[in-house]
Scaffold this active site. Structure first.
Site, PDB file in Angstrom:
ATOM      1  N   THR A  46       1.136   9.314   3.298  1.00 36.34           N
ATOM      2  CA  THR A  46       2.291  10.213   3.172  1.00 36.34           C
ATOM      3  C   THR A  46       3.065   9.975   1.874  1.00 36.34           C
ATOM      4  O   THR A  46       3.381  10.919   1.140  1.00 36.34           O
ATOM      5  CB  THR A  46       3.290   9.955   4.336  1.00 36.34           C
ATOM      6  N   HIS A  72       5.701  13.592  10.592  1.00 37.39           N
ATOM      7  CA  HIS A  72       4.559  12.976  11.283  1.00 37.39           C
ATOM      8  C   HIS A  72       4.286  13.699  12.605  1.00 37.39           C
ATOM      9  O   HIS A  72       3.510  13.211  13.428  1.00 37.39           O
ATOM     10  CB  HIS A  72       4.851  11.507  11.599  1.00 37.39           C
ATOM     11  N   LYS A 122       1.034   6.364   8.247  1.00 38.63           N
ATOM     12  CA  LYS A 122       0.222   5.436   7.436  1.00 38.63           C
ATOM     13  C   LYS A 122      -1.073   6.038   6.868  1.00 38.63           C
ATOM     14  O   LYS A 122      -2.016   5.317   6.551  1.00 38.63           O
ATOM     15  CB  LYS A 122      -0.129   4.138   8.202  1.00 38.63           C
ATOM     16  N   ALA A 123      -1.090   7.367   6.740  1.00 38.62           N
ATOM     17  CA  ALA A 123      -2.300   8.018   6.229  1.00 38.62           C
ATOM     18  C   ALA A 123      -2.228   8.302   4.730  1.00 38.62           C
ATOM     19  O   ALA A 123      -3.191   8.817   4.151  1.00 38.62           O
ATOM     20  CB  ALA A 123      -2.539   9.318   6.997  1.00 38.62           C
ATOM     21  N   SER A 139      -3.233  -0.426   8.971  1.00 45.00           N
ATOM     22  CA  SER A 139      -2.016  -0.197   8.199  1.00 45.00           C
ATOM     23  C   SER A 139      -0.818  -0.026   9.138  1.00 45.00           C
ATOM     24  O   SER A 139       0.272  -0.560   8.879  1.00 45.00           O
ATOM     25  CB  SER A 139      -2.206   1.057   7.328  1.00 45.00           C
TER      26      SER A 139
HETATM   27  S1  PPS Z   1       4.433   6.109   6.239  1.00 47.44           S
HETATM   28  O1  PPS Z   1       5.319   4.986   6.638  1.00 47.44           O
HETATM   29  O2  PPS Z   1       3.782   6.725   7.412  1.00 47.44           O
HETATM   30  O3  PPS Z   1       5.102   7.087   5.410  1.00 47.44           O
HETATM   31  O4  PPS Z   1       3.274   5.386   5.400  1.00 47.44           O
HETATM   32  P1  PPS Z   1       2.236   6.142   4.462  1.00 47.44           P
HETATM   33  O5  PPS Z   1       2.845   6.360   3.142  1.00 47.44           O
HETATM   34  O6  PPS Z   1       1.643   7.313   5.161  1.00 47.44           O
HETATM   35  O7  PPS Z   1       1.050   5.102   4.347  1.00 47.44           O
HETATM   36  C1  PPS Z   1       1.180   3.855   3.740  1.00 47.44           C
HETATM   37  C2  PPS Z   1      -0.206   3.429   3.287  1.00 47.44           C
HETATM   38  O8  PPS Z   1      -0.528   4.131   2.084  1.00 47.44           O
HETATM   39  C3  PPS Z   1      -0.804   3.156   1.061  1.00 47.44           C
HETATM   40  N1  PPS Z   1      -0.403   3.664  -0.266  1.00 47.44           N
HETATM   41  C4  PPS Z   1      -1.266   3.832  -1.275  1.00 47.44           C
HETATM   42  N2  PPS Z   1      -2.602   3.672  -1.352  1.00 47.44           N
HETATM   43  C5  PPS Z   1      -3.180   3.911  -2.550  1.00 47.44           C
HETATM   44  N3  PPS Z   1      -2.514   4.298  -3.656  1.00 47.44           N
HETATM   45  C6  PPS Z   1      -1.178   4.475  -3.617  1.00 47.44           C
HETATM   46  N4  PPS Z   1      -0.532   4.863  -4.709  1.00 47.44           N
HETATM   47  C7  PPS Z   1      -0.495   4.248  -2.383  1.00 47.44           C
HETATM   48  N5  PPS Z   1       0.795   4.309  -1.978  1.00 47.44           N
HETATM   49  C8  PPS Z   1       0.831   3.953  -0.692  1.00 47.44           C
HETATM   50  C9  PPS Z   1       0.021   1.965   1.495  1.00 47.44           C
HETATM   51  O9  PPS Z   1      -0.352   0.797   0.816  1.00 47.44           O
HETATM   52  C10 PPS Z   1      -0.276   1.942   2.992  1.00 47.44           C
HETATM   53  O10 PPS Z   1      -1.616   1.562   3.278  1.00 47.44           O
HETATM   54  P2  PPS Z   1      -2.076   0.030   3.532  1.00 47.44           P
HETATM   55  O11 PPS Z   1      -3.501   0.122   3.981  1.00 47.44           O
HETATM   56  O12 PPS Z   1      -1.178  -0.521   4.587  1.00 47.44           O
HETATM   57  O13 PPS Z   1      -1.953  -0.663   2.226  1.00 47.44           O
END
Ligand code: PPS
Length: 293
Positions: free
Chosen positions: A48, A107, A45-46, A137
């Site tokens: 990725t 991860h 959830k960082a 998240s």
């Molecule tokens: S995972 O399941 O570990 O692969 O999830 P990951 O992709 O690392 O993290 C998901 C969070 O990233 C946010 N996200 C974004 N933020 C800003 N811009 C873009 N384009 C974007 N895409 C994904 C996503 O909303 C999750 O964060 P939260 O705080 O839950 O919204």
């Protein structure tokens, strides 16, 4: 209808894990990385998915529309350690990737990364996110994803997060372990979710310079428009709407995408307790996170 059972956490060489990420351990550890592989490493959830999609577009955005409209991102950027029934394992998917370079997601905490990545001097992009937003998240992700252990209520989840009792273990050990690795392994680019939110263009320039890429201004603009929060939320190839175990009605996979959403979740008392504990666990003054921008 039978409700699928959520997996149990167990201790795996000192890290909390679930079997979906340890069942294929031998193949993961023996994975044969190639020198041009690029590993995208994060605590869950960082950011990725965001960074994976940026890299995918930077490398393969010109390969034709078919790829962009028909292959979900999780097939283009395999999740190395995943192994669940009825789906190809991450190592199988990675082995069969037709692209060069291969983009691979993990991860894993740094000590679990297969040794071939280090031997081949692969480039690695690590993305870190401040602990409070990361925890929020992760909480919502655990609620919506039946493949994750039951999160319990928010205060239970937060307590367990602080104790490192969530999948992939302690956030503190993860971000720190990778930070320390960066001091001796030069092919590691350590990024922060907050920086990407604050100044996308600056961060992409840094990323491209690390990767040795020099996209034109038009290409960069095309990538930028495709990776905005709203575009990725709408895009079926990036929003995980095709993943059965995820119930997007409980909480969408692309949820809020903000820095500081933790303020809507932490009580004053939880925040004080978290800060107190955070001070004890974050010993490296060089590794600094921003909880707001
Ligand atoms: S995972 O399941 O570990 O692969 O999830 P990951 O992709 O690392 O993290 C998901 C969070 O990233 C946010 N996200 C974004 N933020 C800003 N811009 C873009 N384009 C974007 N895409 C994904 C996503 O909303 C999750 O964060 P939260 O705080 O839950 O919204």
């Amino acid at each position: 209808m039978e409700v699928p059972r959520r997996p149990e956490l167990f201790d795996f060489h000192g890290v909390s894990m679930i079997s979906a990420f340890t069942d294929n351990w031998e193949n993961v550890q023996n994975f044969k990385a190639r020198p041009d592989d690029i590993l995208i490493a994060t605590y869950p959830k960082a950011g990725t998915t965001w960074v994976s999609y940026i890299l995918d577009l930077l490398y393969f955005g010109n390969m034709g529309l078919d790829r962009q409209t028909s292959i979900p991102l999780y097939d283009r950027v395999p999740f190395l350690e995943i192994c669940v029934p009825f789906l190809p394992s991450g190592t199988d998917l990675a082995d069969k990737l037709p692209t060069t370079p291969r983009l691979i997601k993990t991860h894993l905490p740094v000590q679990f990364v297969p040794k071939s990545f280090w031997e081949q001097q692969c480039r690695i992009v690590y993305v870190a996110r401040n602990a409070k937003d990361n925890a929020v998240s992760f909480f919502h992700f655990n609620r919506m994803n039946l493949g994750q252990p039951d999160p319990g209520d928010w205060s239970t989840f937060l307590q367990e997060f602080m104790e490192g009792k969530r999948v992939f273990g302690s956030w503190y050990d993860h971000v720190n372990g990778w930070w320390e690795k960066k001091q001796t392994y030069s092919n590691l680019h350590y990024m922060f979710y907050e920086d990407l939110i604050e100044d996308y263009r600056r961060e992409i320039d840094g990323l491209c310079s690390f990767l040795g890429l020099s996209p034109s201004a038009e290409e960069k603009e095309r990538v930028r428009a495709s990776v905005t929060f709203d575009s990725m939320k709408q895009n079926k190839m990036t929003n995980c709407s095709t993943v059965e175990v995820m119930d997007q009605k409980v909480s969408p996979f692309i949820r809020k995408g903000k820095v500081g959403d933790w303020k809507n979740h932490f009580t004053v008392a939880q925040n004080e307790q978290f800060d107190e504990d955070y001070k004890k666990k974050t010993k490296n003054p060089d590794l600094k996170f921003r909880f707001e921008i």
